[in-house]
Design a protein around this motif. Structure first.
Motif, short mmCIF file in Angstrom:
data_model
loop_
_atom_site.label_atom_id
_atom_site.label_comp_id
_atom_site.label_asym_id
_atom_site.label_seq_id
_atom_site.Cartn_x
_atom_site.Cartn_y
_atom_site.Cartn_z
N GLU A 160 -20.94 14.06 24.10
CA GLU A 160 -20.38 15.34 23.66
C GLU A 160 -21.21 15.96 22.54
N ASN A 172 -23.24 19.43 23.15
CA ASN A 172 -22.91 20.62 22.35
C ASN A 172 -24.10 21.12 21.54
N ASP A 173 -24.93 20.21 21.08
CA ASP A 173 -26.10 20.61 20.28
C ASP A 173 -27.25 21.14 21.12
N HIS A 182 -27.27 25.05 26.19
CA HIS A 182 -26.75 26.38 25.87
C HIS A 182 -26.82 27.34 27.06
N THR A 201 -31.85 16.57 24.15
CA THR A 201 -30.85 15.53 24.38
C THR A 201 -31.44 14.14 24.16
#
Length: 91
Positions: free
Chosen positions: A28, A32-33, A36, A51
């Motif tokens: 997660e 989220n980081d 996009h 990632t």
């Protein structure tokens, strides 16, 4: 009955649950980081690289924190042993 060195079934389940919680937290956090753009089914190379970097950094940090905790625990145990020896041998 378990022998020394073996984990009980409850301990194995707890260990597995802890692993899954860490895995889900990492997934997660990095998702989220890093992700996009939802207009494609595939990851862009920048998202993939992000990632991988995120995962590696998280794991290195987690390993370092665990190592430091172990070092502090060993020091605390040594201090308690020294204190116990000192109190049992009043000179």
């Amino acid at each position: 009955m378990t022998t020394p060195g073996e984990m009980s079934e409850a301990d194995q389940i707890k260990t597995f649950k802890d692993f899954l919680m860490q895995y889900n937290k990492l997934s997660e956090l990095c998702f989220n980081d890093c992700v996009h753009d939802f207009t494609s089914r595939t990851l862009r190379s920048s998202e993939d690289k992000c990632t991988v970097n995120c995962m590696e950094k998280y794991l290195r940090t987690n390993q370092r924190v665990s190592q430091r905790f172990h070092e502090f625990q060993m020091l605390a145990n040594e201090n308690m042993l020294a204190l116990a020896q000192k109190s049992s041998n009043p000179s």
